[in-house]
Write a protein that holds these residues in place. Structure first.
Motif, PDB file in Angstrom:
ATOM      1  N   TRP A   1      19.303   6.407 -45.006  1.00 48.14           N
ATOM      2  CA  TRP A   1      19.987   5.124 -44.892  1.00 48.14           C
ATOM      3  C   TRP A   1      21.034   5.160 -43.776  1.00 48.14           C
ATOM      4  CZ3 TRP A   1      18.210   7.353 -49.237  1.00 48.14           C
ATOM      5  CH2 TRP A   1      17.399   6.587 -50.068  1.00 48.14           C
ATOM      6  N   PRO A   2      20.615   5.216 -42.504  1.00 47.13           N
ATOM      7  CA  PRO A   2      21.590   5.253 -41.412  1.00 47.13           C
ATOM      8  C   PRO A   2      22.450   3.997 -41.334  1.00 47.13           C
ATOM      9  CG  PRO A   2      19.355   5.068 -40.556  1.00 47.13           C
ATOM     10  CD  PRO A   2      19.249   5.304 -42.024  1.00 47.13           C
ATOM     11  N   CYS A   3      21.938   2.887 -41.823  1.00 39.49           N
ATOM     12  CA  CYS A   3      22.696   1.636 -41.773  1.00 39.49           C
ATOM     13  C   CYS A   3      23.910   1.653 -42.705  1.00 39.49           C
ATOM     14  CB  CYS A   3      21.794   0.451 -42.099  1.00 39.49           C
ATOM     15  SG  CYS A   3      21.112   0.516 -43.761  1.00 39.49           S
ATOM     16  N   LEU A   4      24.002   2.631 -43.599  1.00 40.88           N
ATOM     17  CA  LEU A   4      25.117   2.681 -44.547  1.00 40.88           C
ATOM     18  C   LEU A   4      26.315   3.457 -44.031  1.00 40.88           C
ATOM     19  CD1 LEU A   4      23.285   3.091 -47.976  1.00 40.88           C
ATOM     20  CD2 LEU A   4      24.178   1.017 -46.894  1.00 40.88           C
ATOM     21  N   ILE A   5      26.224   4.083 -42.863  1.00 36.61           N
ATOM     22  CA  ILE A   5      27.381   4.784 -42.308  1.00 36.61           C
ATOM     23  C   ILE A   5      28.490   3.765 -42.083  1.00 36.61           C
ATOM     24  CG2 ILE A   5      28.279   6.043 -40.304  1.00 36.61           C
ATOM     25  CD1 ILE A   5      25.537   7.401 -40.139  1.00 36.61           C
ATOM     26  N   GLY A   6      29.675   4.074 -42.590  1.00 36.56           N
ATOM     27  CA  GLY A   6      30.823   3.170 -42.502  1.00 36.56           C
ATOM     28  C   GLY A   6      30.963   2.246 -43.702  1.00 36.56           C
ATOM     29  N   THR A   7      29.978   2.253 -44.603  1.00 38.58           N
ATOM     30  CA  THR A   7      30.006   1.414 -45.802  1.00 38.58           C
ATOM     31  C   THR A   7      30.861   2.081 -46.874  1.00 38.58           C
ATOM     32  OG1 THR A   7      27.778   0.625 -45.321  1.00 38.58           O
ATOM     33  CG2 THR A   7      28.546   0.344 -47.580  1.00 38.58           C
ATOM     34  N   GLU A   8      31.548   1.284 -47.664  1.00 36.84           N
ATOM     35  CA  GLU A   8      32.325   1.797 -48.783  1.00 36.84           C
ATOM     36  C   GLU A   8      31.371   2.552 -49.717  1.00 36.84           C
ATOM     37  OE1 GLU A   8      33.968   2.196 -52.556  1.00 36.84           O
ATOM     38  OE2 GLU A   8      32.510   0.604 -52.272  1.00 36.84           O
ATOM     39  N   LEU A   9      31.805   3.701 -50.211  1.00 33.43           N
ATOM     40  CA  LEU A   9      30.948   4.618 -50.962  1.00 33.43           C
ATOM     41  C   LEU A   9      30.266   3.973 -52.164  1.00 33.43           C
ATOM     42  CD1 LEU A   9      29.853   7.471 -51.389  1.00 33.43           C
ATOM     43  CD2 LEU A   9      31.930   7.957 -52.693  1.00 33.43           C
ATOM     44  N   ASN A  10      31.009   3.285 -53.020  1.00 33.12           N
ATOM     45  CA  ASN A  10      30.395   2.686 -54.220  1.00 33.12           C
ATOM     46  C   ASN A  10      29.358   1.635 -53.856  1.00 33.12           C
ATOM     47  OD1 ASN A  10      31.836   4.249 -56.090  1.00 33.12           O
ATOM     48  ND2 ASN A  10      33.590   2.886 -55.952  1.00 33.12           N
ATOM     49  N   ALA A  11      29.613   0.859 -52.813  1.00 28.59           N
ATOM     50  CA  ALA A  11      28.635  -0.134 -52.360  1.00 28.59           C
ATOM     51  C   ALA A  11      27.367   0.561 -51.867  1.00 28.59           C
ATOM     52  CB  ALA A  11      29.235  -1.012 -51.265  1.00 28.59           C
ATOM     53  N   ALA A  12      27.530   1.663 -51.148  1.00 27.80           N
ATOM     54  CA  ALA A  12      26.376   2.409 -50.644  1.00 27.80           C
ATOM     55  C   ALA A  12      25.523   2.948 -51.793  1.00 27.80           C
ATOM     56  CB  ALA A  12      26.837   3.538 -49.742  1.00 27.80           C
ATOM     57  N   VAL A  13      26.172   3.484 -52.825  1.00 27.98           N
ATOM     58  CA  VAL A  13      25.437   4.000 -53.985  1.00 27.98           C
ATOM     59  C   VAL A  13      24.658   2.876 -54.655  1.00 27.98           C
ATOM     60  CG1 VAL A  13      25.697   5.016 -56.290  1.00 27.98           C
ATOM     61  CG2 VAL A  13      26.961   5.974 -54.350  1.00 27.98           C
ATOM     62  N   ARG A  14      25.256   1.697 -54.786  1.00 24.76           N
ATOM     63  CA  ARG A  14      24.553   0.557 -55.391  1.00 24.76           C
ATOM     64  C   ARG A  14      23.338   0.157 -54.563  1.00 24.76           C
ATOM     65  NH1 ARG A  14      29.849  -1.056 -56.351  1.00 24.76           N
ATOM     66  NH2 ARG A  14      29.825  -2.503 -54.601  1.00 24.76           N
ATOM     67  N   ILE A  15      23.465   0.126 -53.239  1.00 29.10           N
ATOM     68  CA  ILE A  15      22.352  -0.241 -52.364  1.00 29.10           C
ATOM     69  C   ILE A  15      21.222   0.769 -52.494  1.00 29.10           C
ATOM     70  CG2 ILE A  15      21.646  -0.426 -49.940  1.00 29.10           C
ATOM     71  CD1 ILE A  15      24.521  -1.625 -49.449  1.00 29.10           C
ATOM     72  N   ILE A  16      21.553   2.055 -52.435  1.00 29.13           N
ATOM     73  CA  ILE A  16      20.524   3.087 -52.556  1.00 29.13           C
ATOM     74  C   ILE A  16      19.848   3.008 -53.922  1.00 29.13           C
ATOM     75  CG2 ILE A  16      20.145   5.581 -52.682  1.00 29.13           C
ATOM     76  CD1 ILE A  16      22.434   5.807 -50.551  1.00 29.13           C
ATOM     77  N   SER A  17      20.606   2.791 -54.971  1.00 28.76           N
ATOM     78  CA  SER A  17      20.028   2.677 -56.318  1.00 28.76           C
ATOM     79  C   SER A  17      19.090   1.490 -56.431  1.00 28.76           C
ATOM     80  CB  SER A  17      21.137   2.536 -57.360  1.00 28.76           C
ATOM     81  OG  SER A  17      21.906   3.706 -57.409  1.00 28.76           O
ATOM     82  N   ARG A  18      19.428   0.405 -55.773  1.00 29.11           N
ATOM     83  CA  ARG A  18      18.572  -0.779 -55.793  1.00 29.11           C
ATOM     84  C   ARG A  18      17.281  -0.533 -55.011  1.00 29.11           C
ATOM     85  NH1 ARG A  18      22.162  -4.387 -54.194  1.00 29.11           N
ATOM     86  NH2 ARG A  18      21.647  -4.219 -52.004  1.00 29.11           N
ATOM     87  N   GLU A  19      17.377   0.142 -53.861  1.00 31.03           N
ATOM     88  CA  GLU A  19      16.210   0.387 -53.019  1.00 31.03           C
ATOM     89  C   GLU A  19      15.343   1.526 -53.539  1.00 31.03           C
ATOM     90  OE1 GLU A  19      17.416   0.870 -48.946  1.00 31.03           O
ATOM     91  OE2 GLU A  19      18.151  -1.194 -48.839  1.00 31.03           O
ATOM     92  N   ARG A  20      15.948   2.478 -54.259  1.00 29.97           N
ATOM     93  CA  ARG A  20      15.211   3.626 -54.787  1.00 29.97           C
ATOM     94  C   ARG A  20      15.589   3.874 -56.245  1.00 29.97           C
ATOM     95  NH1 ARG A  20      12.791   7.553 -51.436  1.00 29.97           N
ATOM     96  NH2 ARG A  20      12.160   8.354 -53.463  1.00 29.97           N
ATOM     97  N   PRO A  21      15.080   3.040 -57.157  1.00 30.82           N
ATOM     98  CA  PRO A  21      15.431   3.215 -58.574  1.00 30.82           C
ATOM     99  C   PRO A  21      14.935   4.534 -59.165  1.00 30.82           C
ATOM    100  CG  PRO A  21      13.765   1.511 -58.306  1.00 30.82           C
ATOM    101  CD  PRO A  21      14.208   1.902 -56.933  1.00 30.82           C
ATOM    102  N   ASP A  22      14.044   5.227 -58.448  1.00 31.70           N
ATOM    103  CA  ASP A  22      13.554   6.519 -58.933  1.00 31.70           C
ATOM    104  C   ASP A  22      14.579   7.635 -58.739  1.00 31.70           C
ATOM    105  OD1 ASP A  22      13.027   6.094 -56.105  1.00 31.70           O
ATOM    106  OD2 ASP A  22      11.911   7.971 -56.124  1.00 31.70           O
ATOM    107  N   ILE A  23      15.630   7.389 -57.962  1.00 30.38           N
ATOM    108  CA  ILE A  23      16.649   8.402 -57.718  1.00 30.38           C
ATOM    109  C   ILE A  23      17.743   8.268 -58.769  1.00 30.38           C
ATOM    110  CG2 ILE A  23      18.411   9.208 -56.109  1.00 30.38           C
ATOM    111  CD1 ILE A  23      16.578   8.257 -53.863  1.00 30.38           C
ATOM    112  N   ARG A  24      17.948   9.340 -59.499  1.00 26.91           N
ATOM    113  CA  ARG A  24      18.934   9.325 -60.577  1.00 26.91           C
ATOM    114  C   ARG A  24      20.193  10.107 -60.229  1.00 26.91           C
ATOM    115  NH1 ARG A  24      17.036   5.222 -62.504  1.00 26.91           N
ATOM    116  NH2 ARG A  24      15.209   5.266 -63.800  1.00 26.91           N
ATOM    117  N   ILE A  25      20.132  10.927 -59.180  1.00 28.30           N
ATOM    118  CA  ILE A  25      21.258  11.785 -58.853  1.00 28.30           C
ATOM    119  C   ILE A  25      21.725  11.489 -57.434  1.00 28.30           C
ATOM    120  CG2 ILE A  25      22.046  14.161 -58.528  1.00 28.30           C
ATOM    121  CD1 ILE A  25      19.866  15.007 -60.499  1.00 28.30           C
ATOM    122  N   ALA A  26      23.008  11.256 -57.276  1.00 28.58           N
ATOM    123  CA  ALA A  26      23.617  11.130 -55.947  1.00 28.58           C
ATOM    124  C   ALA A  26      24.607  12.270 -55.806  1.00 28.58           C
ATOM    125  CB  ALA A  26      24.314   9.795 -55.787  1.00 28.58           C
TER     126      ALA A  26
END
Length: 76
Positions: free
Chosen positions: A9-34
């Motif tokens: 997710w190169p587009c997330l550089i500079g994004t607030e951390l919690n927002a980035a985790v939410r975006i990744i979780s939405r795009e990849r619901p199979d990922i359970r661990i960050a």
């Protein structure tokens, strides 16, 4: 999941951390661990049979914020 499945997710550089985790979780619901790490710290191996995403972060420009820093979040 329709369309290509992201593995970084190169587009997330500079994004607030919690927002980035939410975006990744939405795009990849199979990922359970960050794994959230400070800059330059190497990630430890993931648990067996687990898919996780590595996210590096640092203090943001606003008080009490963390932002995603390079390298971009990636599956690892």
């Amino acid at each position: 999941m329709p369309g290509p499945v992201p593995d970084s997710w190169p587009c997330l550089i500079g994004t607030e951390l919690n927002a980035a985790v939410r975006i990744i979780s939405r795009e990849r619901p199979d990922i359970r661990i960050a794994r959230v790490l400070p800059p330059g710290e190497p990630p430890s191996p993931p648990p067996q049979d687990q898919v996780c995403v590595i996210i590096y972060n640092n203090v943001g420009p606003l008080p009490n914020t963390l932002v995603v820093v390079p390298p971009a979040p990636y599956i690892g």
